[in-house]
Design a protein around this motif. Structure first.
Motif, PDB file in Angstrom:
ATOM      1  N   LEU A 183       5.349  -5.992   9.686  1.00  0.00           N
ATOM      2  CA  LEU A 183       4.971  -5.190   8.219  1.00  0.00           C
ATOM      3  C   LEU A 183       4.045  -4.136   8.724  1.00  0.00           C
ATOM      4  O   LEU A 183       3.916  -3.180   8.106  1.00  0.00           O
ATOM      5  CB  LEU A 183       4.483  -6.348   7.403  1.00  0.00           C
ATOM      6  N   SER A 184       3.241  -4.314   9.631  1.00  0.00           N
ATOM      7  CA  SER A 184       2.122  -3.356   9.987  1.00  0.00           C
ATOM      8  C   SER A 184       2.812  -1.939  10.593  1.00  0.00           C
ATOM      9  O   SER A 184       2.460  -1.009  10.092  1.00  0.00           O
ATOM     10  CB  SER A 184       1.109  -3.956  11.126  1.00  0.00           C
ATOM     11  N   ASN A 185       3.878  -2.306  11.154  1.00  0.00           N
ATOM     12  CA  ASN A 185       4.663  -1.021  11.638  1.00  0.00           C
ATOM     13  C   ASN A 185       5.484  -0.193  10.539  1.00  0.00           C
ATOM     14  O   ASN A 185       5.228   0.695  10.504  1.00  0.00           O
ATOM     15  CB  ASN A 185       5.546  -1.427  13.032  1.00  0.00           C
ATOM     16  N   LEU A 186       5.904  -1.114   9.573  1.00  0.00           N
ATOM     17  CA  LEU A 186       6.400  -0.497   8.389  1.00  0.00           C
ATOM     18  C   LEU A 186       5.564   0.120   7.576  1.00  0.00           C
ATOM     19  O   LEU A 186       5.786   1.654   7.428  1.00  0.00           O
ATOM     20  CB  LEU A 186       7.056  -1.341   7.443  1.00  0.00           C
ATOM     21  N   LEU A 187       4.456  -0.289   7.355  1.00  0.00           N
ATOM     22  CA  LEU A 187       3.523   0.299   6.458  1.00  0.00           C
ATOM     23  C   LEU A 187       2.634   1.418   7.343  1.00  0.00           C
ATOM     24  O   LEU A 187       2.662   2.515   6.568  1.00  0.00           O
ATOM     25  CB  LEU A 187       2.294  -0.798   6.074  1.00  0.00           C
ATOM     26  N   ARG A 188       2.647   1.385   8.604  1.00  0.00           N
ATOM     27  CA  ARG A 188       2.037   2.410   9.255  1.00  0.00           C
ATOM     28  C   ARG A 188       2.942   3.732   9.300  1.00  0.00           C
ATOM     29  O   ARG A 188       2.602   4.787   8.812  1.00  0.00           O
ATOM     30  CB  ARG A 188       1.833   2.154  10.811  1.00  0.00           C
ATOM     31  N   GLY A 189       4.356   3.352   9.328  1.00  0.00           N
ATOM     32  CA  GLY A 189       5.143   4.600   9.125  1.00  0.00           C
ATOM     33  C   GLY A 189       5.043   5.129   7.796  1.00  0.00           C
ATOM     34  O   GLY A 189       5.081   6.365   7.439  1.00  0.00           O
ATOM     35  N   LEU A 190       4.942   4.372   6.671  1.00  0.00           N
ATOM     36  CA  LEU A 190       4.946   4.719   5.384  1.00  0.00           C
ATOM     37  C   LEU A 190       3.548   5.465   5.013  1.00  0.00           C
ATOM     38  O   LEU A 190       3.493   6.622   4.374  1.00  0.00           O
ATOM     39  CB  LEU A 190       5.018   3.566   4.373  1.00  0.00           C
ATOM     40  N   GLU A 191       2.585   5.129   5.542  1.00  0.00           N
ATOM     41  CA  GLU A 191       1.123   5.702   5.407  1.00  0.00           C
ATOM     42  C   GLU A 191       0.933   6.921   6.003  1.00  0.00           C
ATOM     43  O   GLU A 191       0.454   7.888   5.576  1.00  0.00           O
ATOM     44  CB  GLU A 191       0.188   4.532   5.832  1.00  0.00           C
ATOM     45  N   GLU A 192       1.529   7.124   7.162  1.00  0.00           N
ATOM     46  CA  GLU A 192       1.373   8.120   8.094  1.00  0.00           C
ATOM     47  C   GLU A 192       2.427   9.280   7.831  1.00  0.00           C
ATOM     48  O   GLU A 192       2.316  10.436   8.317  1.00  0.00           O
ATOM     49  CB  GLU A 192       1.442   7.836   9.447  1.00  0.00           C
ATOM     50  N   THR A 193       3.347   8.984   6.998  1.00  0.00           N
ATOM     51  CA  THR A 193       4.613  10.260   6.595  1.00  0.00           C
ATOM     52  C   THR A 193       4.460  10.132   5.124  1.00  0.00           C
ATOM     53  O   THR A 193       5.339   9.561   4.296  1.00  0.00           O
ATOM     54  CB  THR A 193       5.844   9.629   7.250  1.00  0.00           C
ATOM     55  N   PRO A 194       3.686  10.955   4.322  1.00  0.00           N
ATOM     56  CA  PRO A 194       3.755  11.176   2.947  1.00  0.00           C
ATOM     57  C   PRO A 194       4.838  11.437   2.333  1.00  0.00           C
ATOM     58  O   PRO A 194       5.195  11.448   1.259  1.00  0.00           O
ATOM     59  CB  PRO A 194       2.302  11.817   2.727  1.00  0.00           C
ATOM     60  N   GLY A 195       5.677  12.323   3.130  1.00  0.00           N
ATOM     61  CA  GLY A 195       6.891  12.827   2.612  1.00  0.00           C
ATOM     62  C   GLY A 195       8.109  12.035   2.675  1.00  0.00           C
ATOM     63  O   GLY A 195       9.342  12.565   2.047  1.00  0.00           O
ATOM     64  N   VAL A 196       8.011  10.697   2.837  1.00  0.00           N
ATOM     65  CA  VAL A 196       9.045   9.868   2.639  1.00  0.00           C
ATOM     66  C   VAL A 196       8.906   8.820   1.653  1.00  0.00           C
ATOM     67  O   VAL A 196       7.701   8.511   1.045  1.00  0.00           O
ATOM     68  CB  VAL A 196       9.392   9.151   3.917  1.00  0.00           C
ATOM     69  N   VAL A 197      10.121   8.619   0.943  1.00  0.00           N
ATOM     70  CA  VAL A 197      10.159   7.377  -0.337  1.00  0.00           C
ATOM     71  C   VAL A 197      10.097   6.101   0.378  1.00  0.00           C
ATOM     72  O   VAL A 197       9.444   5.039  -0.379  1.00  0.00           O
ATOM     73  CB  VAL A 197      11.321   7.776  -1.052  1.00  0.00           C
ATOM     74  N   GLY A 198      10.666   5.772   1.391  1.00  0.00           N
ATOM     75  CA  GLY A 198      10.408   4.482   2.200  1.00  0.00           C
ATOM     76  C   GLY A 198      10.821   4.583   3.524  1.00  0.00           C
ATOM     77  O   GLY A 198      11.159   5.530   4.144  1.00  0.00           O
ATOM     78  N   VAL A 199      10.697   3.463   4.230  1.00  0.00           N
ATOM     79  CA  VAL A 199      10.907   3.183   5.531  1.00  0.00           C
ATOM     80  C   VAL A 199      11.738   2.061   5.797  1.00  0.00           C
ATOM     81  O   VAL A 199      12.014   0.860   5.044  1.00  0.00           O
ATOM     82  CB  VAL A 199       9.578   3.050   6.279  1.00  0.00           C
ATOM     83  N   GLY A 200      12.443   1.954   7.356  1.00  0.00           N
ATOM     84  CA  GLY A 200      12.899   0.806   7.419  1.00  0.00           C
ATOM     85  C   GLY A 200      12.974   0.762   8.976  1.00  0.00           C
ATOM     86  O   GLY A 200      12.611   1.439   9.503  1.00  0.00           O
ATOM     87  N   GLY A 201      13.197  -0.645   9.548  1.00  0.00           N
ATOM     88  CA  GLY A 201      13.215  -0.893  10.659  1.00  0.00           C
ATOM     89  C   GLY A 201      14.319  -1.389  11.816  1.00  0.00           C
ATOM     90  O   GLY A 201      15.499  -1.374  11.267  1.00  0.00           O
TER      91      GLY A 201
END
Length: 317
Positions: A107-125
């Motif tokens: 979860l911390s890695n998913l949220l880090r990707g989401l927080e650090e990349t404002p141009g995305v709607v979502g992330v996956g692992g």
């Protein structure tokens, strides 16, 4: 103000786990525990139950600290995940399946990707397969690991913008999920049948928001592969089903979005076949089996796609 500029500085997250049968109780238990033990604690863990009252009661008894909600709409994984997301209170909704378990840093890695990349709607692992006996069958080509719901050869090995991620390991801004309308009810997994509801959702979400998806391989989960899915017969059936599912997606006017599939067919799979044939020449007797399996998988998927398109055309007449 653009939506991406109004994100909370430390978003809260609701983890949603969909389930439908007590036969997968051990997997559901492992999924729930892995969500509760994350190094970045979720605001809540929600178990959404698909028209199974006895299972719902069992989850409530077993996990008093977990929210449990029923799916009261169409049966299937799409409606069940939507039920969980509607109940969510977090800024972000993250999804796990009842046959997966997340690494503690998922979860911390998913949220880090989401927080650090404002141009995305979502992330996956990344998804690792847990095979029976802990060993990949020697005839199984790694380019086809998607057959068992795992990350496959040809996917990015570093953070990358992608067309879609998988719902078994996905995090998306909750308001965007609601804006898009969630997963398409009636399209997706229902029992043993399957359609690519996560791919369809991701494409639709990108079209509505104008933003892409981010693949974060350091956010890892493990997906259980039961013995019944470690067989050659299942491999062929699943490839055929995937072809039919992509035909159904094309019928939803998303056929033009199948470029990744074409790229995989024309790129990663031929490279894999060539690798396996070279391995055969180098003394790997299973190289030929993997090369043949790749060819059969392509034929099965093409057959399924053709059958699905034919069925859709007939239904439209």
């Amino acid at each position: 103000m653009p939506l991406s500029e109004r994100r909370p500085p430390e978003p809260t997250v609701s983890v949603v786990i969909a389930c439908y049968t007590e036969a997968r109780w051990a997997g559901l238990t492992a999924a729930v525990r892995s969500a509760l033990e994350q190094d970045r604690r979720p605001l809540e863990v929600i178990v959404a139950v698909d028209h199974a009252p006895a299972l719902l009661e069992r989850v409530e008894r077993a996990f008093p600290g977990v929210r449990v909600v029923p799916n009261t709409t169409a049966r299937g994984a799409s409606g069940t995940r939507n039920a969980g997301a509607r109940a969510a209170r977090g800024d972000v909704v993250a999804f796990l399946d009842d046959d997966t378990r997340a690494a503690r840093t998922w979860l911390s890695n998913l949220l880090r990707g989401l927080e650090e990349t404002p141009g995305v709607v979502g992330v996956g692992g990344r998804v690792a397969a847990d095979w029976p006996g802990g060993t990949v069958p020697r005839w199984f080509p790694p380019e086809f690991l998607w057959v068992v719901g795992a990350s496959y050869e040809g996917m990015p090995t570093a953070r990358s913008e992608v067309r879609n991620v998988w719902s078994e390991s996905m995090a998306v801004w909750r308001e965007d999920f609601a804006r898009v309308g969630g997963f398409r009810d009636g399209f997706g997994k229902l029992g043993a049948s399957s359609s690519p509801e996560d791919t369809e959702f991701c494409i639709r979400a990108s079209a509505v928001t104008g933003r892409s998806w981010l693949y974060v391989p350091e956010a890892e989960i493990v997906h259980d592969v039961p013995a019944a899915r470690a067989s050659w017969a299942y491999f062929v059936r699943r490839c055929h089903a995937e072809g039919r599912g992509k035909a159904a997606m094309a019928a939803l006017d998303q056929g033009s979005a199948l470029g990744e599939e074409r790229g995989h067919v024309l790129g990663a799979i031929p490279r894999g076949v060539w690798r396996d044939l070279r391995g055969l020449l180098g003394g790997d007797g299973w190289g030929l089996a993997r090369a043949v399996t790749s060819g059969v998988g392509l034929l099965a998927a093409a057959w399924g796609y053709a059958a699905g398109r034919t069925g859709a055309l007939r239904a439209g007449t």
